[in-house]
Design a protein around this motif. Structure first.
Motif, PDB file in Angstrom:
ATOM      1  N   LYS A 137     -44.969 -54.779 -22.021  1.00 49.00           N
ATOM      2  CA  LYS A 137     -43.466 -54.781 -22.047  1.00 49.00           C
ATOM      3  C   LYS A 137     -42.548 -54.449 -20.688  1.00 49.00           C
ATOM      4  O   LYS A 137     -41.881 -53.788 -20.474  1.00 49.00           O
ATOM      5  N   THR A 138     -43.073 -55.185 -19.610  1.00 52.40           N
ATOM      6  CA  THR A 138     -42.865 -55.033 -18.208  1.00 52.40           C
ATOM      7  C   THR A 138     -42.404 -56.365 -17.676  1.00 52.40           C
ATOM      8  O   THR A 138     -42.975 -57.390 -17.720  1.00 52.40           O
ATOM      9  N   LEU A 139     -41.090 -56.411 -16.944  1.00 54.53           N
ATOM     10  CA  LEU A 139     -40.570 -57.652 -16.273  1.00 54.53           C
ATOM     11  C   LEU A 139     -41.043 -57.280 -14.790  1.00 54.53           C
ATOM     12  O   LEU A 139     -40.797 -56.457 -14.289  1.00 54.53           O
ATOM     13  N   ARG A 140     -41.757 -58.425 -14.247  1.00 54.49           N
ATOM     14  CA  ARG A 140     -42.110 -58.504 -12.962  1.00 54.49           C
ATOM     15  C   ARG A 140     -41.273 -59.659 -12.039  1.00 54.49           C
ATOM     16  O   ARG A 140     -41.200 -60.769 -12.745  1.00 54.49           O
ATOM     17  N   ARG A 141     -40.811 -59.529 -11.034  1.00 55.68           N
ATOM     18  CA  ARG A 141     -40.475 -60.744 -10.344  1.00 55.68           C
ATOM     19  C   ARG A 141     -39.888 -60.271  -8.842  1.00 55.68           C
ATOM     20  O   ARG A 141     -39.874 -59.165  -8.657  1.00 55.68           O
ATOM     21  N   PRO A 142     -39.778 -61.244  -7.974  1.00 56.74           N
ATOM     22  CA  PRO A 142     -39.362 -60.804  -6.486  1.00 56.74           C
ATOM     23  C   PRO A 142     -37.937 -60.640  -6.522  1.00 56.74           C
ATOM     24  O   PRO A 142     -36.910 -61.288  -7.277  1.00 56.74           O
ATOM     25  N   LEU A 143     -37.427 -59.750  -5.905  1.00 53.16           N
ATOM     26  CA  LEU A 143     -36.008 -59.539  -5.387  1.00 53.16           C
ATOM     27  C   LEU A 143     -35.857 -59.522  -3.718  1.00 53.16           C
ATOM     28  O   LEU A 143     -36.852 -58.740  -3.155  1.00 53.16           O
ATOM     29  N   ARG A 144     -34.914 -59.822  -3.366  1.00 54.27           N
ATOM     30  CA  ARG A 144     -34.594 -59.848  -2.109  1.00 54.27           C
ATOM     31  C   ARG A 144     -34.014 -58.369  -1.389  1.00 54.27           C
ATOM     32  O   ARG A 144     -33.316 -57.922  -2.088  1.00 54.27           O
ATOM     33  N   LEU A 145     -34.484 -58.068  -0.166  1.00 53.86           N
ATOM     34  CA  LEU A 145     -33.855 -56.924   0.433  1.00 53.86           C
ATOM     35  C   LEU A 145     -32.217 -57.458   0.598  1.00 53.86           C
ATOM     36  O   LEU A 145     -31.819 -58.516   0.641  1.00 53.86           O
ATOM     37  N   ALA A 146     -31.578 -56.285   0.957  1.00 51.44           N
ATOM     38  CA  ALA A 146     -30.009 -56.512   1.064  1.00 51.44           C
ATOM     39  C   ALA A 146     -29.890 -57.495   2.296  1.00 51.44           C
ATOM     40  O   ALA A 146     -28.796 -58.031   2.335  1.00 51.44           O
ATOM     41  N   ASP A 147     -30.723 -57.501   3.491  1.00 49.31           N
ATOM     42  CA  ASP A 147     -30.412 -58.331   4.596  1.00 49.31           C
ATOM     43  C   ASP A 147     -30.943 -59.590   4.396  1.00 49.31           C
ATOM     44  O   ASP A 147     -30.982 -60.173   5.335  1.00 49.31           O
ATOM     45  N   PHE A 148     -31.680 -60.103   3.354  1.00 49.88           N
ATOM     46  CA  PHE A 148     -32.200 -61.240   2.768  1.00 49.88           C
ATOM     47  C   PHE A 148     -33.609 -61.369   4.100  1.00 49.88           C
ATOM     48  O   PHE A 148     -34.074 -62.482   3.886  1.00 49.88           O
ATOM     49  N   SER A 149     -33.773 -60.311   4.534  1.00 48.12           N
ATOM     50  CA  SER A 149     -35.154 -60.748   5.671  1.00 48.12           C
ATOM     51  C   SER A 149     -36.586 -60.742   4.972  1.00 48.12           C
ATOM     52  O   SER A 149     -37.274 -61.245   5.448  1.00 48.12           O
ATOM     53  N   ALA A 150     -36.608 -60.226   3.668  1.00 47.05           N
ATOM     54  CA  ALA A 150     -37.876 -60.283   3.051  1.00 47.05           C
ATOM     55  C   ALA A 150     -37.558 -60.268   1.400  1.00 47.05           C
ATOM     56  O   ALA A 150     -36.303 -59.835   1.065  1.00 47.05           O
ATOM     57  N   SER A 151     -38.814 -60.492   0.676  1.00 50.05           N
ATOM     58  CA  SER A 151     -38.453 -60.266  -0.918  1.00 50.05           C
ATOM     59  C   SER A 151     -39.355 -58.920  -1.373  1.00 50.05           C
ATOM     60  O   SER A 151     -40.774 -58.758  -0.271  1.00 50.05           O
ATOM     61  N   VAL A 152     -39.215 -58.285  -2.234  1.00 42.96           N
ATOM     62  CA  VAL A 152     -40.179 -57.239  -2.697  1.00 42.96           C
ATOM     63  C   VAL A 152     -40.403 -57.467  -4.203  1.00 42.96           C
ATOM     64  O   VAL A 152     -39.503 -57.799  -4.882  1.00 42.96           O
ATOM     65  N   VAL A 153     -41.789 -57.423  -4.507  1.00 43.05           N
ATOM     66  CA  VAL A 153     -42.149 -57.853  -5.875  1.00 43.05           C
ATOM     67  C   VAL A 153     -41.865 -56.455  -6.811  1.00 43.05           C
ATOM     68  O   VAL A 153     -42.060 -55.396  -6.402  1.00 43.05           O
ATOM     69  N   VAL A 154     -40.898 -56.556  -7.852  1.00 38.60           N
ATOM     70  CA  VAL A 154     -40.381 -55.574  -8.554  1.00 38.60           C
ATOM     71  C   VAL A 154     -41.140 -55.554 -10.184  1.00 38.60           C
ATOM     72  O   VAL A 154     -41.219 -56.516 -10.684  1.00 38.60           O
ATOM     73  N   SER A 155     -41.507 -54.355 -10.377  1.00 38.57           N
ATOM     74  CA  SER A 155     -41.751 -54.257 -11.847  1.00 38.57           C
ATOM     75  C   SER A 155     -40.927 -53.061 -12.624  1.00 38.57           C
ATOM     76  O   SER A 155     -40.507 -52.164 -11.949  1.00 38.57           O
ATOM     77  N   ILE A 156     -40.483 -53.464 -13.518  1.00 35.38           N
ATOM     78  CA  ILE A 156     -39.541 -52.708 -14.455  1.00 35.38           C
ATOM     79  C   ILE A 156     -39.978 -52.515 -15.931  1.00 35.38           C
ATOM     80  O   ILE A 156     -40.471 -53.551 -16.414  1.00 35.38           O
ATOM     81  N   SER A 157     -39.981 -51.328 -16.117  1.00 32.12           N
ATOM     82  CA  SER A 157     -40.515 -50.903 -17.532  1.00 32.12           C
ATOM     83  C   SER A 157     -39.809 -49.698 -18.135  1.00 32.12           C
ATOM     84  O   SER A 157     -38.922 -49.025 -17.380  1.00 32.12           O
TER      85      SER A 157
END
Length: 333
Positions: free
Chosen positions: A45-65
């Motif tokens: 029951k975990t959501l994963r997806r990339p989210l962008r950093l505040a400056d849009f320079s890169a993305s980080v893969v996020v896991s939310i549980s």
């Protein structure tokens, strides 16, 4: 909190909304959670997806549980925090809406329904809402998608392994694309030019859609949304829902079939649909769309089982939006 701190392992405290929030119910209620780059892992029951950093320079893969237990008051995440708050509707305004909706719809309260999943940015919501419109799924394309999905093993991300996930394109990335290239990759038809125009107008400063988030009344939002090319009545209602305004139900031919099946409105047509929706859902005002979505979710889960427990290989049976699937599969970056 700095950007560096904002993107590290942390707990998001839910002390102010412990009674109404459940991660599984907040995510697995809208087809957007089935669309790339979102990845729901049923086993944990975990959501994963990339989210962008505040400056849009890169993305980080996020896991939310969310830790198990009915009184859990934290989310565990590695993420850009504000984007999670938007996706899961954790703002004070969203909490007020949930509680007010539950007053007029006790059954939804009993089922823990009140938050409709959305994207980390309004831009992604608008693009996906445009892609939902007038989508026809031919039997040939459906068969090809079924064969492709059925032949592939479950991807690593569904098993919780670390993989590289492409992110949804930003306005800047899309604005730099050629229309023919986007069309050849994603087969979006007439939507190609609308999506590229939206991206370019945002990049050029002609459309400041991020500011729509702060608008407090639906009427003003409708006026603003009318300025977006390619957004008709269905997409407008979808975008309004994503912005937290629920008085307008997005309808299409599937809605007509739904009313015929669930509400015995055998005479429902394109000419009568507005009056039919008004008669059925106005008693829930200003949350007509939430009441409709609650029934729609119940309808789908009776047919397919709990959406949160479905394998990704079943998603094509729930969602018939060919254009949206092709855009997400072929153009996440």
């Amino acid at each position: 909190m700095s950007d560096m701190e904002d993107c590290c392992d942390l707990q998001l405290c839910l002390d102010e909304i412990p009674s109404t929030f459940n991660l599984e119910k907040a995510v697995c209620n809208h087809g957007f959670f089935m669309m790339a780059p979102n990845s729901w892992i049923p086993s944990t029951k975990t959501l994963r997806r990339p989210l962008r950093l505040a400056d849009f320079s890169a993305s980080v893969v996020v896991s939310i549980s969310q830790p198990p237990g009915p009184s859990s008051t934290v989310l565990l995440l590695r993420v850009h925090r504000e984007q999670v708050i938007r996706m899961l509707r954790l703002s004070e305004r969203d909490e007020r809406n949930v509680k007010e909706f539950h007053k007029v719809h006790p059954e939804a309260k009993d089922r823990g329904f009140g938050r409709v999943f959305r994207s980390p940015s309004l831009f992604e919501d608008v693009v996906k809402s445009i892609l939902l419109c007038n989508c026809q799924l031919s039997s040939k394309r459906k068969k090809r998608r079924q064969e492709k999905d059925g032949a592939n093993p479950v991807p690593a991300e569904m098993e919780g392994e670390e993989v590289d996930l492409g992110n949804f394109p930003s306005p800047k990335e899309l604005a730099n694309l050629d229309a023919d290239y986007l069309q050849s990759k994603c087969k979006l038809g007439y939507r190609t030019n609308y999506i590229l125009k939206l991206a370019m107008e945002i990049e050029e400063g002609k459309l400041k859609i991020d500011g729509y988030e702060g608008v407090q009344d639906a009427a003003s939002c409708r006026i603003l949304i009318k300025g977006i090319s390619g957004v008709g009545s269905f997409a407008r209602a979808s975008v309004l829902m994503c912005l937290g305004f629920y008085d307008e139900v997005p309808w299409d031919s599937e809605t007509i079939k739904f009313l015929k099946h669930v509400h015995a409105r055998e005479g429902c047509t394109k000419k009568t649909i507005k009056s039919d929706l008004k008669e059925i859902y106005d008693k829930y005002a200003p949350f007509q769309c939430l009441a409709y979505w609650f029934e729609l979710l119940e309808f789908y889960e009776r047919r397919f089982g709990k959406l949160s427990e479905l394998s990704h290989t079943m998603y094509h049976k729930v969602s018939s939006s060919t254009q949206m699937r092709e855009f997400n599969h072929n153009h996440v970056l």
